[in-house]
Design a protein around this motif. Structure first.
Motif, PDB file in Angstrom:
ATOM      1  N   ARG A 151      10.374  12.272  20.159  1.00  0.00           N
ATOM      2  CA  ARG A 151      10.551  13.647  19.669  1.00  0.00           C
ATOM      3  C   ARG A 151      10.359  13.681  18.164  1.00  0.00           C
ATOM      4  O   ARG A 151      10.566  12.688  17.466  1.00  0.00           O
ATOM      5  CB  ARG A 151      11.943  14.178  20.021  1.00  0.00           C
ATOM      6  CG  ARG A 151      13.045  13.479  19.242  1.00  0.00           C
ATOM      7  CD  ARG A 151      14.407  14.146  19.397  1.00  0.00           C
ATOM      8  NE  ARG A 151      15.433  13.450  18.627  1.00  0.00           N
ATOM      9  CZ  ARG A 151      15.770  13.730  17.379  1.00  0.00           C
ATOM     10  NH1 ARG A 151      15.176  14.721  16.723  1.00  0.00           N
ATOM     11  NH2 ARG A 151      16.714  13.057  16.750  1.00  0.00           N
ATOM     12  N   TRP A 152       9.965  14.852  17.643  1.00  0.00           N
ATOM     13  CA  TRP A 152       9.838  15.077  16.200  1.00  0.00           C
ATOM     14  C   TRP A 152      11.022  15.903  15.727  1.00  0.00           C
ATOM     15  O   TRP A 152      11.452  16.845  16.403  1.00  0.00           O
ATOM     16  CB  TRP A 152       8.533  15.798  15.872  1.00  0.00           C
ATOM     17  CG  TRP A 152       7.348  14.890  15.955  1.00  0.00           C
ATOM     18  CD1 TRP A 152       6.510  14.738  17.029  1.00  0.00           C
ATOM     19  CD2 TRP A 152       6.869  13.997  14.946  1.00  0.00           C
ATOM     20  NE1 TRP A 152       5.550  13.804  16.740  1.00  0.00           N
ATOM     21  CE2 TRP A 152       5.736  13.326  15.474  1.00  0.00           C
ATOM     22  CE3 TRP A 152       7.276  13.691  13.656  1.00  0.00           C
ATOM     23  CZ2 TRP A 152       5.020  12.379  14.744  1.00  0.00           C
ATOM     24  CZ3 TRP A 152       6.562  12.756  12.927  1.00  0.00           C
ATOM     25  CH2 TRP A 152       5.446  12.106  13.470  1.00  0.00           C
ATOM     26  N   SER A 153      11.544  15.569  14.566  1.00  0.00           N
ATOM     27  CA  SER A 153      12.628  16.341  13.958  1.00  0.00           C
ATOM     28  C   SER A 153      12.068  17.664  13.456  1.00  0.00           C
ATOM     29  O   SER A 153      10.858  17.797  13.250  1.00  0.00           O
ATOM     30  CB  SER A 153      13.238  15.567  12.788  1.00  0.00           C
ATOM     31  OG  SER A 153      12.311  15.503  11.705  1.00  0.00           O
ATOM     32  N   PRO A 154      12.936  18.641  13.205  1.00  0.00           N
ATOM     33  CA  PRO A 154      12.463  19.868  12.556  1.00  0.00           C
ATOM     34  C   PRO A 154      11.929  19.557  11.161  1.00  0.00           C
ATOM     35  O   PRO A 154      12.350  18.588  10.526  1.00  0.00           O
ATOM     36  CB  PRO A 154      13.730  20.728  12.468  1.00  0.00           C
ATOM     37  CG  PRO A 154      14.673  20.161  13.486  1.00  0.00           C
ATOM     38  CD  PRO A 154      14.358  18.691  13.556  1.00  0.00           C
ATOM     39  N   SER A 155      11.012  20.397  10.656  1.00  0.00           N
ATOM     40  CA  SER A 155      10.474  20.227   9.302  1.00  0.00           C
ATOM     41  C   SER A 155      11.552  20.516   8.273  1.00  0.00           C
ATOM     42  O   SER A 155      12.417  21.359   8.497  1.00  0.00           O
ATOM     43  CB  SER A 155       9.315  21.199   9.074  1.00  0.00           C
ATOM     44  OG  SER A 155       8.219  20.839   9.862  1.00  0.00           O
ATOM     45  N   GLN A 156      11.475  19.808   7.157  1.00  0.00           N
ATOM     46  CA  GLN A 156      12.381  20.070   6.045  1.00  0.00           C
ATOM     47  C   GLN A 156      11.661  19.793   4.732  1.00  0.00           C
ATOM     48  O   GLN A 156      10.680  19.056   4.695  1.00  0.00           O
ATOM     49  CB  GLN A 156      13.660  19.239   6.162  1.00  0.00           C
ATOM     50  CG  GLN A 156      13.439  17.747   6.286  1.00  0.00           C
ATOM     51  CD  GLN A 156      14.747  17.011   6.525  1.00  0.00           C
ATOM     52  OE1 GLN A 156      15.631  17.051   5.676  1.00  0.00           O
ATOM     53  NE2 GLN A 156      14.867  16.358   7.662  1.00  0.00           N
ATOM     54  N   LYS A 157      12.142  20.431   3.677  1.00  0.00           N
ATOM     55  CA  LYS A 157      11.552  20.257   2.354  1.00  0.00           C
ATOM     56  C   LYS A 157      11.809  18.825   1.890  1.00  0.00           C
ATOM     57  O   LYS A 157      12.951  18.359   1.874  1.00  0.00           O
ATOM     58  CB  LYS A 157      12.185  21.263   1.389  1.00  0.00           C
ATOM     59  CG  LYS A 157      11.568  21.306   0.020  1.00  0.00           C
ATOM     60  CD  LYS A 157      12.249  22.431  -0.779  1.00  0.00           C
ATOM     61  CE  LYS A 157      11.744  22.480  -2.208  1.00  0.00           C
ATOM     62  NZ  LYS A 157      12.406  23.572  -2.950  1.00  0.00           N
TER      63      LYS A 157
END
Length: 193
Positions: A151-157
């Motif tokens: 799975r991929w984590s949510p995007s973050q800055k």
């Protein structure tokens, strides 16, 4: 001498693992409910480096990457979180690292080959600099430790990012676009007993 109970064996394995680690440790996950094997992941080595320095960070022997955080621009700090894995009381062995080819950080994508885990990373310069990753296989009880449920984590800055594996997971990939204000995602996979 009598044999150890399952709980006694687990306690002994945890005590032994704690003695192996050079930093404080805490169990992250105990006894995966959907498997017959007992999987324990223990927080281990942590290292913080200046992101742009070109310092190659590798987890110590038999530890794997569980997470990463970064603050600021390319002159900011990046912290790597490694961990130790036990399956039914046996320490998982991590193979020798293999480094990937370098790629430009501002448009980077890396996913480890199947059943490989991240064990290190190196970055030089700013977003136009190069990044590469170290991967390795894992084994226990004489067989390869398999991974599933990628799975991929949510995007973050990127400039204020923190991500760490969930229960029974290890880090297997990362992607980033742009500079320190761009987005970063991490890929994780679950350990199969």
């Amino acid at each position: 001498m009598g044999s150890l109970s399952r709980i006694g064996a687990r306690t002994l394995a945890l005590a032994c693992a704690a003695g192996i680690l050079s930093t404080g440790s805490a169990a992250v996950a105990v006894a995966a409910p959907s498997t017959t094997a007992e999987i324990i992941i223990i927080d281990g080595y942590t290292q913080t480096v200046k992101e742009s320095s070109g310092t190659a960070v590798l987890c110590p022997t038999n530890q794997v990457l569980l997470g990463r955080s970064h603050s600021g621009d390319e002159n900011g700090s990046t912290t790597y979180y490694c961990g130790l894995i036990l399956i039914d009381g046996q320490q998982v062995r991590v193979g020798a690292p293999t480094w990937s080819a370098s790629q430009r950080e501002s448009n980077s994508f890396f996913a480890a080959p199947g059943d490989h885990v991240l064990v290190g990373r190196q970055h030089s310069g700013d977003e136009n600099g190069s990044t590469r990753y170290a991967t390795a296989t894992m084994s226990a009880w004489g067989r390869t430790v398999e991974l599933t449920s990628y799975r991929w984590s949510p995007s973050q800055k990127e400039s204020s990012s923190y991500s760490k594996a969930g229960d029974y997971e290890v880090m297997v990939g990362r992607q980033h676009t742009g500079d320190e204000n761009g987005q970063t995602q991490y890929q994780y996979a679950r350990i199969v007993d």
